[in-house]
Motif scaffolding. Structure first.
Motif, PDB file in Angstrom:
ATOM      1  N   LEU A 192       0.835  -1.196   0.000  1.00 42.56           N
ATOM      2  CA  LEU A 192       0.000   0.000   0.000  1.00 42.56           C
ATOM      3  C   LEU A 192       0.872   1.248   0.000  1.00 42.56           C
ATOM      4  O   LEU A 192       2.105   1.159  -0.012  1.00 42.56           O
ATOM      5  N   TYR A 193       0.254   2.405  -0.009  1.00 43.11           N
ATOM      6  CA  TYR A 193       0.988   3.669  -0.003  1.00 43.11           C
ATOM      7  C   TYR A 193       0.380   4.602   1.030  1.00 43.11           C
ATOM      8  O   TYR A 193      -0.824   4.553   1.282  1.00 43.11           O
ATOM      9  N   ASP A 194       1.235   5.414   1.583  1.00 50.28           N
ATOM     10  CA  ASP A 194       0.806   6.441   2.546  1.00 50.28           C
ATOM     11  C   ASP A 194       0.322   7.655   1.757  1.00 50.28           C
ATOM     12  O   ASP A 194       1.105   8.536   1.416  1.00 50.28           O
ATOM     13  N   ILE A 195      -0.966   7.640   1.444  1.00 48.45           N
ATOM     14  CA  ILE A 195      -1.560   8.730   0.661  1.00 48.45           C
ATOM     15  C   ILE A 195      -2.697   9.332   1.467  1.00 48.45           C
ATOM     16  O   ILE A 195      -3.669   8.645   1.813  1.00 48.45           O
ATOM     17  N   ASN A 196      -2.559  10.610   1.803  1.00 45.70           N
ATOM     18  CA  ASN A 196      -3.605  11.329   2.530  1.00 45.70           C
ATOM     19  C   ASN A 196      -4.770  11.601   1.586  1.00 45.70           C
ATOM     20  O   ASN A 196      -4.577  12.132   0.497  1.00 45.70           O
ATOM     21  N   LEU A 197      -5.946  11.255   2.028  1.00 50.01           N
ATOM     22  CA  LEU A 197      -7.128  11.397   1.188  1.00 50.01           C
ATOM     23  C   LEU A 197      -8.203  12.177   1.919  1.00 50.01           C
ATOM     24  O   LEU A 197      -8.311  12.094   3.154  1.00 50.01           O
ATOM     25  N   SER A 198      -8.995  12.912   1.175  1.00 47.41           N
ATOM     26  CA  SER A 198     -10.150  13.577   1.767  1.00 47.41           C
ATOM     27  C   SER A 198     -11.214  13.745   0.690  1.00 47.41           C
ATOM     28  O   SER A 198     -10.930  13.608  -0.500  1.00 47.41           O
ATOM     29  N   TRP A 199     -12.424  14.007   1.136  1.00 48.49           N
ATOM     30  CA  TRP A 199     -13.460  14.366   0.169  1.00 48.49           C
ATOM     31  C   TRP A 199     -14.282  15.508   0.730  1.00 48.49           C
ATOM     32  O   TRP A 199     -14.417  15.679   1.952  1.00 48.49           O
ATOM     33  N   ALA A 200     -14.813  16.287  -0.192  1.00 55.31           N
ATOM     34  CA  ALA A 200     -15.559  17.486   0.185  1.00 55.31           C
ATOM     35  C   ALA A 200     -16.874  17.539  -0.562  1.00 55.31           C
ATOM     36  O   ALA A 200     -16.990  17.055  -1.689  1.00 55.31           O
ATOM     37  N   LEU A 201     -17.873  18.112   0.112  1.00 54.97           N
ATOM     38  CA  LEU A 201     -19.165  18.367  -0.521  1.00 54.97           C
ATOM     39  C   LEU A 201     -19.296  19.878  -0.636  1.00 54.97           C
ATOM     40  O   LEU A 201     -19.203  20.590   0.382  1.00 54.97           O
ATOM     41  N   ASN A 202     -19.444  20.372  -1.824  1.00 54.36           N
ATOM     42  CA  ASN A 202     -19.491  21.819  -2.085  1.00 54.36           C
ATOM     43  C   ASN A 202     -18.333  22.553  -1.401  1.00 54.36           C
ATOM     44  O   ASN A 202     -18.508  23.622  -0.826  1.00 54.36           O
ATOM     45  N   GLY A 203     -17.167  21.937  -1.459  1.00 51.90           N
ATOM     46  CA  GLY A 203     -15.944  22.566  -0.968  1.00 51.90           C
ATOM     47  C   GLY A 203     -15.667  22.355   0.506  1.00 51.90           C
ATOM     48  O   GLY A 203     -14.570  22.689   0.978  1.00 51.90           O
ATOM     49  N   GLU A 204     -16.609  21.800   1.235  1.00 51.26           N
ATOM     50  CA  GLU A 204     -16.418  21.591   2.668  1.00 51.26           C
ATOM     51  C   GLU A 204     -15.942  20.147   2.914  1.00 51.26           C
ATOM     52  O   GLU A 204     -16.664  19.195   2.575  1.00 51.26           O
ATOM     53  N   VAL A 205     -14.756  20.041   3.477  1.00 51.70           N
ATOM     54  CA  VAL A 205     -14.197  18.699   3.691  1.00 51.70           C
ATOM     55  C   VAL A 205     -14.982  17.989   4.776  1.00 51.70           C
ATOM     56  O   VAL A 205     -15.140  18.491   5.895  1.00 51.70           O
ATOM     57  N   LEU A 206     -15.495  16.805   4.453  1.00 49.89           N
ATOM     58  CA  LEU A 206     -16.302  16.054   5.420  1.00 49.89           C
ATOM     59  C   LEU A 206     -15.573  14.860   6.011  1.00 49.89           C
ATOM     60  O   LEU A 206     -15.987  14.339   7.046  1.00 49.89           O
ATOM     61  N   ALA A 207     -14.528  14.393   5.339  1.00 43.81           N
ATOM     62  CA  ALA A 207     -13.796  13.244   5.886  1.00 43.81           C
ATOM     63  C   ALA A 207     -12.368  13.231   5.372  1.00 43.81           C
ATOM     64  O   ALA A 207     -12.096  13.674   4.244  1.00 43.81           O
ATOM     65  N   ARG A 208     -11.481  12.748   6.229  1.00 43.39           N
ATOM     66  CA  ARG A 208     -10.067  12.554   5.870  1.00 43.39           C
ATOM     67  C   ARG A 208      -9.682  11.131   6.244  1.00 43.39           C
ATOM     68  O   ARG A 208     -10.041  10.642   7.322  1.00 43.39           O
ATOM     69  N   THR A 209      -8.970  10.487   5.356  1.00 41.19           N
ATOM     70  CA  THR A 209      -8.506   9.136   5.639  1.00 41.19           C
ATOM     71  C   THR A 209      -7.184   8.922   4.910  1.00 41.19           C
ATOM     72  O   THR A 209      -6.548   9.884   4.482  1.00 41.19           O
ATOM     73  N   ASN A 210      -6.745   7.671   4.809  1.00 38.19           N
ATOM     74  CA  ASN A 210      -5.465   7.382   4.165  1.00 38.19           C
ATOM     75  C   ASN A 210      -5.591   6.054   3.435  1.00 38.19           C
ATOM     76  O   ASN A 210      -6.250   5.130   3.917  1.00 38.19           O
ATOM     77  N   TYR A 211      -4.935   5.979   2.287  1.00 34.99           N
ATOM     78  CA  TYR A 211      -4.987   4.752   1.498  1.00 34.99           C
ATOM     79  C   TYR A 211      -4.443   3.565   2.294  1.00 34.99           C
ATOM     80  O   TYR A 211      -4.829   2.421   2.054  1.00 34.99           O
ATOM     81  N   ASN A 212      -3.577   3.832   3.260  1.00 33.72           N
ATOM     82  CA  ASN A 212      -2.956   2.711   3.980  1.00 33.72           C
ATOM     83  C   ASN A 212      -3.847   2.100   5.070  1.00 33.72           C
ATOM     84  O   ASN A 212      -3.385   1.241   5.827  1.00 33.72           O
ATOM     85  N   VAL A 213      -5.121   2.502   5.125  1.00 34.21           N
ATOM     86  CA  VAL A 213      -6.041   1.768   6.003  1.00 34.21           C
ATOM     87  C   VAL A 213      -6.542   0.486   5.328  1.00 34.21           C
ATOM     88  O   VAL A 213      -7.226  -0.326   5.952  1.00 34.21           O
ATOM     89  N   MET A 214      -6.210   0.333   4.040  1.00 38.78           N
ATOM     90  CA  MET A 214      -6.790  -0.785   3.285  1.00 38.78           C
ATOM     91  C   MET A 214      -6.178  -2.124   3.696  1.00 38.78           C
ATOM     92  O   MET A 214      -5.029  -2.208   4.130  1.00 38.78           O
ATOM     93  N   TYR A 215      -6.949  -3.153   3.474  1.00 37.50           N
ATOM     94  CA  TYR A 215      -6.550  -4.513   3.873  1.00 37.50           C
ATOM     95  C   TYR A 215      -5.831  -5.235   2.735  1.00 37.50           C
ATOM     96  O   TYR A 215      -5.031  -6.125   2.979  1.00 37.50           O
ATOM     97  N   TYR A 216      -6.143  -4.856   1.505  1.00 35.82           N
ATOM     98  CA  TYR A 216      -5.515  -5.486   0.333  1.00 35.82           C
ATOM     99  C   TYR A 216      -4.932  -4.403  -0.570  1.00 35.82           C
ATOM    100  O   TYR A 216      -5.561  -3.378  -0.802  1.00 35.82           O
ATOM    101  N   SER A 217      -3.749  -4.661  -1.099  1.00 37.71           N
ATOM    102  CA  SER A 217      -3.124  -3.754  -2.061  1.00 37.71           C
ATOM    103  C   SER A 217      -3.660  -4.052  -3.461  1.00 37.71           C
ATOM    104  O   SER A 217      -4.249  -5.115  -3.710  1.00 37.71           O
ATOM    105  N   SER A 218      -3.408  -3.138  -4.378  1.00 36.45           N
ATOM    106  CA  SER A 218      -3.845  -3.389  -5.758  1.00 36.45           C
ATOM    107  C   SER A 218      -3.061  -4.537  -6.375  1.00 36.45           C
ATOM    108  O   SER A 218      -3.579  -5.231  -7.259  1.00 36.45           O
ATOM    109  N   ALA A 219      -1.839  -4.768  -5.926  1.00 37.27           N
ATOM    110  CA  ALA A 219      -1.087  -5.928  -6.433  1.00 37.27           C
ATOM    111  C   ALA A 219      -1.756  -7.232  -5.995  1.00 37.27           C
ATOM    112  O   ALA A 219      -1.873  -8.179  -6.774  1.00 37.27           O
ATOM    113  N   GLN A 220      -2.210  -7.269  -4.752  1.00 35.33           N
ATOM    114  CA  GLN A 220      -2.945  -8.462  -4.300  1.00 35.33           C
ATOM    115  C   GLN A 220      -4.258  -8.625  -5.068  1.00 35.33           C
ATOM    116  O   GLN A 220      -4.655  -9.735  -5.427  1.00 35.33           O
ATOM    117  N   GLN A 221      -4.912  -7.501  -5.315  1.00 35.90           N
ATOM    118  CA  GLN A 221      -6.173  -7.558  -6.065  1.00 35.90           C
ATOM    119  C   GLN A 221      -5.947  -8.078  -7.483  1.00 35.90           C
ATOM    120  O   GLN A 221      -6.709  -8.905  -7.996  1.00 35.90           O
TER     121      GLN A 221
END
Lengths: 400, 400
Positions: free
Chosen positions: B284-313
């Motif tokens: 996996l990779y340490d990538i900071n992620l967030s999403w926003a609704l009409n510009g307001e950030v509602l959540a922040r997470t990270n790609y490295n919370v995942m259980y399977y990598s894309s290579a495993q997939q």
């Protein structure tokens, strides 16, 4: 009396490719480049050579190694070319055509499969399989009689008849946890495949009437299935690797023009459909189907046992605004009649292996290495039949 | 000290496109033909013009309106071109390059999406959504910790950031039976998308190590979802029209070369994986992620919370012998941390609408017409960051 061809082999009453059929495929001879052709009797008319010779004009698309570009020219072109082929191959036709003996040709995948969607439209099959996977209480999903349930399949593993099928490996559930193993419950699924012949745009919905006009033709389709891999993987997001190792289609696309005389009502409805799924005229076809294991026919059924037509499936597919494209392949779903010798899968026929069938003096619960599965189909006209050609594959041992 | 570019805008610490990034995309200017480019600071290097000028050699593939043909050239070419771009754009680089202002360019879908597969690899998300769809007893499927569950999605509706999303119509369940209606529970799914960069053959299996080498790069991905359509349609064959109306990806493909310094372990395992899924190094990779609704950030997470990598997939995807192809897009699955403000979907955040969130002084249970959803992501280096660019879409009313 049925129309005839000057090619005598096309006029035999049991010939699959009479002049009423004219199915399209892609062929090559002796290592030549694959190109488009049409089947007539025991021969193939080389459409690329016809274009070169000025006998036919499809904008050069028949020289391509797939039919997508021809199909994309649209319904008026389909009709014009069919008329011209009927003229060239008719009793007073052109005796100097570029014909190839079918036995000398290698047949290729007729289309580049853009995307592959598989449906679940035989009520007998859905119920029978539902009982085996989930018990009789939950056999038929609640929405089943209201919508054509479908899922996206894998286009990259669609292969042409004659391609060997390698038994897949996968995760199987055991009492001691999952293991990595070869599939032990390899099965077939007898289906028809509809070839989408026009594009739709993102956001557009296709009516059932429009969907009918968009379908170029049909092939036989065997949606090979690994039942043990499927049982462990398929909840909640549906079948994945259990269906991804191979889907075999017949090499000849039988056009909707050839099938038009065989329109048929489908299964009786148990409730009204929502308006977007209602048909003005019967959308199924009276096509006799059978499948054989090592040449022994184990079941016979008919495409008209289905509950949803491919036009209804296509209309539903675009219901959300999903774009459809030339070369999309829609599997009808397994076609099963109510009786055991009408089932389109061994899972149903043997009740998941509980009641084996006898084949050549041997028991079969599922498909064994070395077995060949062959599908057949034809619509019976008055003095002629519209056949689909071969749809078969031999199973090779897993690569462990 | 981090490497610098002669293009000053690329050297700002919060610039998404420093010289360490060099993501590939497809752009056009003022109605010109779309062609390949690389983002650097606030500009785009016109790679097609670079090839014409003899500055770079990628066999002419950069003049194409998608990156598939470049990607198909393989890892050695990817490395050679990256070295050359680092040289041209470095502090002692070529001041006479064909550069375009990012603000003048229109960005297109960077690849022709061959097939699209979506996974389900965040344990928090799988559990949270499982509770809502099936209750806490059956929330996490039994096979979830043993295999990367995935399903085939629809490639034809993958769109580039900035494309409007039309609210889908579909069948909804009511007490009086199903109705045809606009979706009332429109949602996002915050995901990463991996781009497959090499082909495999029918019957071949890909090891996790080989799979890593086959991945060209990553994009942000919003797997828009119609939760009400999904709830009624998805059993037993998985989501279909609920996911088929749009999947938005970011226009820039961030390469695995740029992400290499950010490799990261994923979520802790609760059981051993079968050998074919085991990784030799963190996938996996340490990538900071967030999403926003009409510009307001509602959540922040990270790609490295995942259980399977894309290579495993990818290894699992080919487990049955399913061929993979250049341009295949693998959605990671929704990326959610354990807390409410770390969830990648409104379904989880609001518990299916029970607990609305406040956005700009208004309640939101699901996405409303006119709302814009934006995903953001970056890996934070020492003095630079590897950004992904925009991944957003505005929701338009349904076409009833």
């Amino acid at each position: 009396m049925a129309a005839k061809s000057w090619i005598e082999s096309a006029n035999a009453p049991d010939c699959e490719f009479p002049i009423q059929n004219l199915p399209y495929g892609v062929f090559s001879v002796a290592g030549d480049a694959p190109r488009c052709g049409v089947a007539i009797g025991d021969r193939i008319l080389d459409l690329a050579a016809c274009e070169t010779n000025g006998l036919i004009d499809a904008g050069g698309t028949f020289a391509n190694p797939q039919l997508n570009d021809f199909i994309a020219l649209g319904r008026e072109t389909w009709a014009r070319i069919r008329d011209r082929l009927t003229e060239l191959l008719g009793e007073d036709g052109n005796r100097d055509l570029p014909l190839v003996a079918m036995q000398d040709a290698r047949l290729h995948l007729p289309i580049r499969v853009t995307e592959y969607t598989d449906f679940y439209a035989s009520r007998n099959h859905a119920f029978n399989v539902g009982v085996l996977f989930r018990g009789p209480e939950n056999a038929l999903p609640a929405q089943w009689t209201h919508m054509p349930i479908g899922y996206n399949g894998r286009a990259s593993s669609v292969v042409v008849s004659g391609t060997d099928v390698i038994r897949p490996m996968g995760q199987l559930k055991t009492d001691d946890g999952p293991i990595w193993s070869e599939c032990k419950r390899l099965d077939l699924e007898l289906e028809m495949g509809a070839i989408v012949g026009a594009n739709s745009r993102l956001g557009d919905r296709i009516s059932v009437a429009e969907a009918e006009e968009m379908i170029f033709g049909y092939v036989l389709l065997n949606d090979w299935s690994a039942r043990d891999i499927q049982a462990w993987e398929y909840q909640p997001l549906g079948p994945f690797q259990a269906k991804a190792f191979a889907t075999t289609i017949s090499p000849w696309i039988v056009t909707t023009a050839a099938l038009a005389p065989f329109r048929s009502e489908g299964a009786e409805r148990v409730n009204d459909l929502l308006p977007y799924l209602q048909e003005d005229r019967p959308g199924l076809y009276d096509i006799n189907l059978s499948w054989a294991l090592n040449g022994e026919v184990l079941a016979r059924t008919n495409y008209n046992v289905m509950y949803y037509s491919s036009a209804q499936q296509l209309a539903h597919h675009s219901g959300s605004g999903c774009p459809m494209r030339v070369g999309d392949l829609l599997g009808s779903g397994t076609i099963s009649g109510p009786e055991r010798d009408q089932t389109g899968a061994l899972l149903e026929m043997t009740e998941a292996g509980k009641h084996p069938v006898m084949v050549g003096g041997e028991e079969r619960r599922f498909i064994q290495d070395g077995d060949t599965i062959s599908l057949s189909g034809h619509a019976q006209g008055d003095g002629y039949r519209i056949g689909f050609g071969p749809c078969e594959g031999k199973v090779l041992p897993a690569r462990s």
